[in-house]
Scaffold this motif. Structure first.
Motif, short mmCIF file in Angstrom:
data_model
loop_
_atom_site.label_atom_id
_atom_site.label_comp_id
_atom_site.label_asym_id
_atom_site.label_seq_id
_atom_site.Cartn_x
_atom_site.Cartn_y
_atom_site.Cartn_z
N ARG B 8 82.87 -1.31 30.00
CA ARG B 8 82.43 -2.64 29.58
C ARG B 8 81.57 -3.31 30.65
N ILE B 9 82.00 -3.15 31.89
CA ILE B 9 81.23 -3.77 32.98
C ILE B 9 79.84 -3.18 33.03
N ALA B 10 79.75 -1.85 32.83
CA ALA B 10 78.43 -1.22 32.82
C ALA B 10 77.55 -1.83 31.72
N LEU B 11 78.16 -2.06 30.55
CA LEU B 11 77.40 -2.67 29.46
C LEU B 11 76.95 -4.08 29.81
N TYR B 12 77.86 -4.84 30.44
CA TYR B 12 77.49 -6.20 30.83
C TYR B 12 76.33 -6.17 31.82
N LEU B 13 76.40 -5.22 32.74
CA LEU B 13 75.33 -5.09 33.73
C LEU B 13 74.00 -4.83 33.02
N ALA B 14 74.04 -3.90 32.06
CA ALA B 14 72.82 -3.58 31.32
C ALA B 14 72.29 -4.82 30.61
N PHE B 15 73.22 -5.57 30.03
CA PHE B 15 72.79 -6.76 29.31
C PHE B 15 72.19 -7.79 30.24
N VAL B 16 72.79 -7.91 31.42
CA VAL B 16 72.22 -8.83 32.42
C VAL B 16 70.81 -8.40 32.77
N GLY B 17 70.62 -7.08 32.88
CA GLY B 17 69.28 -6.56 33.16
C GLY B 17 68.29 -6.99 32.09
N ILE B 48 73.24 1.01 31.43
CA ILE B 48 73.46 1.85 30.26
C ILE B 48 73.85 3.26 30.67
N ALA B 49 73.14 3.78 31.68
CA ALA B 49 73.46 5.13 32.13
C ALA B 49 74.91 5.17 32.63
N GLY B 50 75.32 4.11 33.29
CA GLY B 50 76.70 4.04 33.74
C GLY B 50 77.67 4.07 32.58
N ALA B 51 77.36 3.27 31.56
CA ALA B 51 78.24 3.25 30.39
C ALA B 51 78.30 4.62 29.74
N VAL B 52 77.14 5.24 29.61
CA VAL B 52 77.11 6.58 29.02
C VAL B 52 77.92 7.55 29.88
N SER B 93 77.10 6.18 18.97
CA SER B 93 75.70 6.42 18.63
C SER B 93 74.83 5.29 19.17
N LEU B 94 75.42 4.09 19.22
CA LEU B 94 74.67 2.97 19.80
C LEU B 94 74.45 3.17 21.29
N LEU B 137 74.07 -6.11 22.80
CA LEU B 137 74.93 -7.15 22.26
C LEU B 137 75.81 -6.59 21.15
N LEU B 138 75.26 -5.67 20.36
CA LEU B 138 76.07 -5.05 19.30
C LEU B 138 77.27 -4.34 19.91
N MET B 139 77.03 -3.70 21.07
CA MET B 139 78.15 -2.95 21.67
C MET B 139 79.09 -3.86 22.43
N ILE B 140 78.57 -4.95 22.94
CA ILE B 140 79.45 -5.87 23.65
C ILE B 140 80.30 -6.62 22.63
N GLY B 141 79.75 -6.79 21.46
CA GLY B 141 80.45 -7.53 20.42
C GLY B 141 81.14 -6.64 19.40
N PRO B 142 80.58 -6.59 18.18
CA PRO B 142 81.31 -5.97 17.08
C PRO B 142 81.55 -4.46 17.21
N ALA B 143 80.70 -3.74 17.92
CA ALA B 143 80.84 -2.27 17.91
C ALA B 143 81.18 -1.76 19.30
N ASP B 144 82.29 -2.15 19.83
CA ASP B 144 82.66 -1.85 21.20
C ASP B 144 83.09 -0.38 21.37
N PRO B 145 82.33 0.41 22.09
CA PRO B 145 82.72 1.80 22.27
C PRO B 145 83.89 1.96 23.25
N PHE B 146 84.15 0.91 24.02
CA PHE B 146 85.15 1.05 25.07
C PHE B 146 86.44 0.34 24.72
N LEU B 147 86.70 0.23 23.43
CA LEU B 147 87.93 -0.40 23.01
C LEU B 147 89.11 0.38 23.58
N HIS B 148 90.05 -0.34 24.12
CA HIS B 148 91.20 0.32 24.71
C HIS B 148 92.17 0.74 23.63
N ASN B 149 92.74 1.90 23.81
CA ASN B 149 93.71 2.39 22.85
C ASN B 149 95.11 2.11 23.40
#
Lengths: 127, 653, 177
Positions: B8-17, B48-52, B93-94, B137-149
Motif C-alpha cells: 500500500r505504501i508503494a502505491l501511495y508513493l506512486a500516487f504522490v509521484g 509502482i515498481a515497488g508495489a509490483v 491486472s491494474l 486511485l482505483l487501486m488505492i480505493g475500490p480495487a485494492d490488490p493488497f487487501l489483508h487476509n
C-alpha cells in the motif's frame, strides 16, 4: 477518363470468371447444407457463446437433432428458428430476429454505408 | 500484515509521484519554467515498481496473508504461473496496467525533456500524470490488490486452472496491455493540442512511432490470444466475438485508422479533425474495454469477477469522450484547412473511405456488443448477438479494406489519372484474375472465397510492387539500409501480413470439416482427405499426473491427444487436444470417448462403442496456420517501423 | 465546417451519454433461467463420493427439493455464487423445509476443488465427478449451472450463470409450490 483497351480486356476476364464462379457455386438446397447453416445460427443452450454446430454438449446434440428433424419435415428457415426460439427462449438465437428492436442492428451498418455515400458525393461536388 | 502495508505504501508513493507531476506541470504551464516532471515520474515509477515487486514476491513465496494471493495462488503453483497470477484477476491486472503506464510516462518525459516548457508537451505530460493517477486511485480505493487476509489459510484457492496450463498467459496479457496503455500517448497529445489551440502542428506525426509500437503490440497480442484459444478450447475456433474480445478489437480498429489517417496529415495537412478524434476515440475505447472486462455486466469467458469499478470506469469514459468532443467543437475554426480532398478516388479520398470503414465497423461492433444490454433494458428479455451477426458485417468491411489495400498504393495524391493507375495495377490485376481462375478450375466454388482471394492477390500485388520500388531505388543508390528505412517498407510488410491473415481466416472458416470418428486399434479412416489412424493407448504416469494418450497418426505423423488426470487419485479429466499443423491444413484431434467400460482412462464412456475402440473428434481446417504466419509478419512490420525515416519537412497548407 | 463539427459533436455526445447511462445502470450478471431439455423430465440419477468423505445419492433425496449446482474451482462466477448457495443451504436447514443443496464439481482437480470448498466456506456437500459423467447426463458444459429438482424427482428449473441470493430463494419458492 478514357478506358484503355487493356483495361477493357481485363474487365471482360473478371466478368467471365465472376459469372462462372457464380454459376458454379452450389446452392444450399441439400438438407444437410440447410441444417448445417441453421446450426450456426442457434446457440448451444448450456454454453456461453458456442453455436450448436460447434458444441458437442448434450443440449447441443438435442437441438441439432430437432433442427434436422424439422428440416427433413420441410419447414422453412424462419419457421424452424421461431420454433426453437419458443422452446428455448429468446437468447438461444445467435442473431436476434429483425422484428422490434433488432432492426437497429441492421439499420446501423446501413447507416454507415449511407453516410459513406453522402461523404463521397459531397467530395465529388466540391471539385 | 506487513506485506499488505508495504504494498500500500508503494502505491501511495506512486500516487504522490503522479500528484506531484500534475502540480509541477500545472506550474510549468502557468509560468513557463521547466519542471521536475522527470523526477516526479520516476517517483511514480519507483512506487509502482515497488508495489509490483511486493506482489510478485508475495505470489512467488505463496504468502497468503494477502487476500489476492490466497485467491489466485496455491503452494503447488509453479513459478511461471505465480508470476502471471499477478494479472489473472482484477486488482492485479491494474498493477500491470499501472506499471506499463508508469514506465511510459517516464519514457515520454525523457523523450521530450528538452522541450518540456513547450505548452503542448506540458499539457500532454499533465494529462498522462492524471491518467496514471486515476488507475492508482482505483487501486488505492475500490480495487485494492493488497487487501489483508485476516484468516490464517494454509492453502490458497489456486489460480484458474484454465490459466495455468499454457505459458502464453505470461505473454498475451502484457502485450495487450502494452498496446492499450500505449494509446494514452497520442490521446494526451491530442488533448494537449486542443487545449492549447496549437492544432496546426505536427504533433500527431511525432506520435506515430509510439502509436505504431502500441498498435503492433496490440495486434500481436490479439493474434496470440486467438492462438491460445485455438490450442486450448477444443473446437478449433479462434475468435468468438465475445464482449471482451470485441473490447480489444475496438481500439485496434480506430488505432489502425489513425495510423493511416495521419499519413494524409503528414503529406497535405488534412484530416486534423479526424486524427484528433481517432486518437481520443482509441483511448476512450481502451477505457471502455477495461469496463467490459471488469464490471461483470456482460458475460464473457475472459471477464474478471464483477466489482464496483463499473460506474467509476464508465464515468471516466464519458468524461474522456465529453471533454474530447467538447474541445474539438470549441476549436472547430482553428481546425479548418483551406484545402480539401480533391477527388473521392484520389489517395486522400481512399483514406477517407478507409477512415469511414474502420470507424463504421467499430461502431457496429460496439452496437452488437452492447445490444443485449440495451434490449434487456427496454424489453426485459434476453437476446444474444453472436458470430452470425458480426461475421455478416465483418465480411463486407473486410472486402472493402482488401480493395483499398490494392488500390491506395497505386493511386496518386490529389489527382485521378486512370491510365497511370491502370499501368501500375496491370500486373497485379491480371495475377488476381489468373489465381482466381485457377482456383475455380481446381474446384473452389465458394464465391465469397473467390472474391476474397481475388482482392487479396490485388492487395499483395500492390504491396509487393511498392516494396520492389523501394528495393530498386535502394540498389540504385547502393544503400540497402535505406530500403529498411523507406517510409512505406514497414507498412507494406504489415499489409502483406494482413493479407495472409485474411486468406487464412476466409479459407479456414469456409472449409472447416468437423466430425467424430470411431476407431478400433489399428483401424484407419479418411476425413477430408486426411488419413486418421488409431494405434492404441499409451499410459504416462508422473508424480503429478496420469495421462492416457492415444497413439494417433494423421497422414503418417504421430499425435497424442490425451486425457489427463491430476494427482493420481481418481479425479478430473482434462482433455488435451492434439494438433497437427502444416502450411496447408490443421488437423485438430480430441479424445472424446472410449468404448466398453474403459474406466481406466478417465475418459467419457460411450456404451454403444465396442471395448478398446475410441471416439475421436476430428476437425480439419485448411490454411489455418496462415493466421499465425500473417500475425508474425504484422509484428515484424511493426518492429521495422521503428527505423522508419520521417517524411519530408512540413507542408505549408 | 464549424456547424457540421458542432452537429456531429452533439450527436456523438448524446449517443455516448446514452451508452454511458445504459452501462452504468446495468447490474452485474446473474443467472438466467434456461429451457433445458431436462425440464419436466425425471432428473438423471447419480451417486458419488463427497469431497470430504461421505456419500450422496440422488435417489435417497426423493421427497426433498434438491438444488443441484455444477461448479469448478477455475470458474470465476462460481466464486461469486458459492456464498449464496451456502446461505441458502444454511437457511433451509434451519427452516426445516426439506430443501437440500448439493454441488457437483467436474473437470477439475480434487486438490483445487477441496481448496475452493474450504476457502469459500462451503456449507453444503459437493460430489466429485471425475469423468464428467454426471455433467454429461445433465448436459452441462459451462459452470455454474444449477438445476432445481422437485420432491418428485423432476427437473423443475435450470439456471445458467451465477445465481444471486434472491434468485435462489425465488426459484426454490416457486418449485416448492
Amino acid at each position: 477518363m478514357k478506358i484503355l483497351g487493356s483495361f477493357r480486356l481485363w474487365l471482360v476476364a473478371v466478368l467471365a470468371v465472376g459469372v462462372v464462379a457464380f454459376v458454379a457455386t452450389p446452392s444450399a438446397s441439400t438438407w444437410q447444407a440447410r441444417a448445417a447453416h441453421l446450426e450456426t445460427l442457434v446457440k448451444c443452450p448450456s454454453c456461453q457463446d458456442l453455436s450448436v454446430a460447434q458444441s458437442n454438449a448434450t443440449s447441443s446434440l438435442a437441438v441439432r437433432h430437432e433442427i434436422v428433424t424439422m428440416v427433413k419435415a420441410g419447414d422453412n428457415d424462419t419457421q424452424i428458428l421461431t420454433t426453437i426460439e419458443r422452446a428455448y427462449g429468446s437468447s438461444v438465437l445467435l442473431s436476434p430476429s429483425v422484428g422490434g428492436l433488432g432492426v437497429l442492428l441492421w439499420a446501423a451498418p446501413l447507416a454507415v454505408v449511407m453516410m459513406a455515400g453522402a461523404i463521397g458525393w459531397r467530395l465529388r461536388r466540391r471539385r | 500484515m506487513i506485506v499488505s502495508w508495504l504494498g500500500r505504501i508503494a502505491l501511495y508513493l506512486a500516487f504522490v509521484g503522479c500528484l506531484g507531476g500534475v502540480v509541477a506541470q500545472a506550474r510549468t504551464i502557468r509560468r513557463g519554467k521547466a519542471s521536475a516532471a522527470l523526477l516526479w515520474s520516476l517517483v511514480a515509477l519507483v512506487g509502482i515498481a515497488g508495489a509490483v515487486g511486493v506482489m510478485q514476491w508475495a505470489l512467488i513465496t505463496h504468502n497468503f496473508s494477502l487476500a489476492y494471493v490466497a485467491e489466485n495462488n496455491a503452494t503447488f503453483t509453479p513459478l511461471l504461473y505465480s508470476i502471471s497470477g499477478m494479472w489473472s484477476a482484477l486488482e492485479g491486472s491494474l498493477l500491470l496496467w499501472s506499471l506499463i503506464l508508469g514506465a511510459l510516462v517516464v519514457a515520454v518525459v525523457w523523450r521530450y525533456r528538452r522541450e518540456n516548457t513547450d505548452s503542448v508537451v506540458a499539457w500532454a505530460t499533465l494529462i498522462l500524470f492524471v491518467v496514471a493517477g486515476f488507475f492508482l486511485l482505483l487501486m488505492i480505493g475500490p480495487a485494492d490488490p493488497f487487501l489483508h487476509n485476516p484468516a490464517h489459510v494454509l492453502q490458497g484457492a489456486g489460480p484458474n486452472a484454465l490459466l495455468q496450463d499454457n505459458p502464453l498467459v505470461a505473454i498475451h496479457p502484457p502485450l495487450l496491455y502494452a498496446g492499450f496503455v500505449g494509446f494514452s500517448v497520442p490521446f494526451a497529445f491530442a488533448m494537449a493540442m486542443l487545449i492549447t489551440g496549437r492544432v496546426q502542428e505536427r504533433w500527431p506525426l511525432e506520435q506515430r512511432h509510439w502509436t505504431v509500437i502500441a498498435w503492433g503490440a496490440l495486434s500481436v497480442g490479439i493474434v496470440l490470444g486467438s492462438w491460445w484459444s485455438y490450442q486450448v478450447l477444443g473446437w478449433g475456433g479462434f475468435w468468438g466475438w465475445d464482449p471482451v474480445e470485441n473490447a480489444a478489437l475496438l481500439p485496434w480498429l480506430t488505432a489502425t485508422a489513425y495510423i493511416h489517417s495521419v499519413i494524409v496529415q503528414d503529406r497535405r495537412g488534412l484530416f486534423r479533425v479526424w486524427n484528433l478524434s481517432l486518437a481520443i476515440a482509441t483511448f476512450a475505447f481502451t477505457i471502455l474495454g477495461t469496463f467490459f472486462t471488469r464490471s461483470g455486466v456482460l458475460q464473457s469467458v475472459h471477464a474478471f469477477s464483477s466489482s464496483t469499478l463499473g460506474p467509476v470506469l464508465i464515468t471516466f469514459f464519458f468524461l474522456t469522450v465529453g471533454l474530447g468532443v467538447g474541445l474539438i467543437a470549441w476549436r472547430g475554426d482553428a481546425l479548418r484547412t483551406p484545402v480539401g480532398v480533391d477527388h473521392p478516388l484520389s489517395r486522400e479520398g481512399l483514406f477517407v473511405a478507409n477512415n469511414i470503414i474502420f470507424v463504421g465497423f467499430a461502431f457496429v461492433v460496439l452496437l452488437g456488443t452492447v445490444f443485449p444490454l440495451l434490449y434487456q433494458a427496454i424489453n426485459g428479455t434476453q437476446v444474444t448477438v453472436g458470430t452470425p451477426y458480426f461475421a455478416a458485417v465483418a465480411a463486407p468491411a473486410g472486402i472493402f479494406l482488401l480493395a483499398l489495400m490494392a488500390l491506395a498504393p497505386v493511386v496518386s495524391w490529389r489527382t485521378v489519372d486512370g491510365p497511370t493507375v491502370w499501368r501500375r495495377l496491370r500486373v497485379t490485376a491480371w495475377s488476381a484474375v489468373a489465381v482466381t481462375a485457377l482456383l475455380l478450375v481446381a474446384g473452389v466454388h465458394h464465391w465469397p472465397v473467390l472474391v476474397a482471394v481475388f482482392l487479396a492477390v490485388g492487395a499483395a500485388g500492390s504491396a509487393l510492387r511498392t516494396l520492389k520500388g523501394v528495393l530498386v531505388a535502394a540498389r540504385r543508390r547502393g544503400d540497402w539500409w535505406e530500403a529498411w528505412r523507406a517510409p512505406s517498407t514497414a507498412g507494406m510488410v504489415v499489409h502483406l501480413g494482413i493479407v495472409i491473415l485474411a486468406i487464412g481466416i476466409v479459407v479456414s472458416t469456409s472449409y472447416t470439416t468437423r466430425t467424430e470418428v470411431t476407431l478400433a486399434s489399428g483401424q484407419r479412416t479418411v476425413v477430408a482427405g486426411q488419413v486418421i489412424g488409431f494405434n492404441g493407448f499409451h499410459q504416462v504416469a508422473t508424480t503429478l499426473e496420469h495421462q492416457t494418450q492415444l497413439v494417433v497418426s494423421v497422414d503418417g505423423a504421430g499425435l497424442r491427444p490425451a486425457i489427463t488426470t491430476f494427482n493420481g487419485r481418481s479425479s478430473q479429466a482434462v482433455g488435451t487436444p492434439a494438433i497437427n499443423s502444416n502450411l496447408l491444413r490443421d488437423v485438430y484431434i480430441t479424445f472424446d470417448a472410449v468404448g466398453g467400460t474403459g474406466a481406466a482412462s478417465g475418459a467419457q464412456v460411450q456404451s454403444n462403442v465396442p471395448a478398446g475402440s475410441v471416439v475421436l473428434g476430428v476437425t480439419v481446417e485448411p490454411l489455418l496456420a496462415w493466421l499465425w504466419i500473417g500475425g508474425l509478419l504484422v509484428g515484424i512490420g511493426s518492429a521495422l517501423s521503428l527505423g522508419r525515416r520521417r517524411h519530408r519537412e512540413e507542408v505549408v497548407a | 465546417m464549424r456547424r457540421s463539427i458542432s452537429l456531429i459533436a452533439i450527436v456523438a455526445l448524446v449517443l455516448v451519454g446514452g451508452l454511458a447511462v445504459l452501462l452504468a445502470t446495468r447490474q452485474p450478471l446473474s443467472a438466467t433461467s434456461v429451457q433445458s431439455p431436462l425440464l419436466g423430465k425425471q432428473a438423471p440419477a447419480f451417486a458419488g463420493q463427497e469431497l470430504d468423505g461421505g456419500s450422496f445419492s440422488l435417489a435417497r433425496e426423493r421427497g426433498n427439493i434438491v438444488v443441484l449446482n455444477f461448479w469448478a474451482s477455475w470458474c470465476t462466477p462460481c466464486k461469486e455464487e458459492a456464498p449464496n448457495l451456502s446461505t441458502l443451504a444454511w437457511q433451509e436447514k434451519h427452516a426445516h423445509r426439506h430443501v437440500v443443496v448439493v454441488g457437483v464439481v467436474f473437470n477439475d482437480s480434487l486438490a483445487s476443488a477441496r481448496a475452493f470448498e474450504r476457502y469459500y466456506g462451503s456449507l453444503y456437500p459437493s460430489i466429485s465427478d471425475p469423468q464428467g459423467t454426471i455433467a454429461f447426463h445433465y448436459g452441462v458444459t459451462s459452470p455454474p449451472t444449477t438445476f432445481v429438482i422437485n420432491a418428485k424427482g423432476v427437473v423443475a428449473a435450470t439456471l445458467i450463470g451465477p445465481a444471486s441470493q434472491r434468485q435462489l430463494q425465488q426459484v426454490v419458492a416457486r418449485v416448492a409450490q
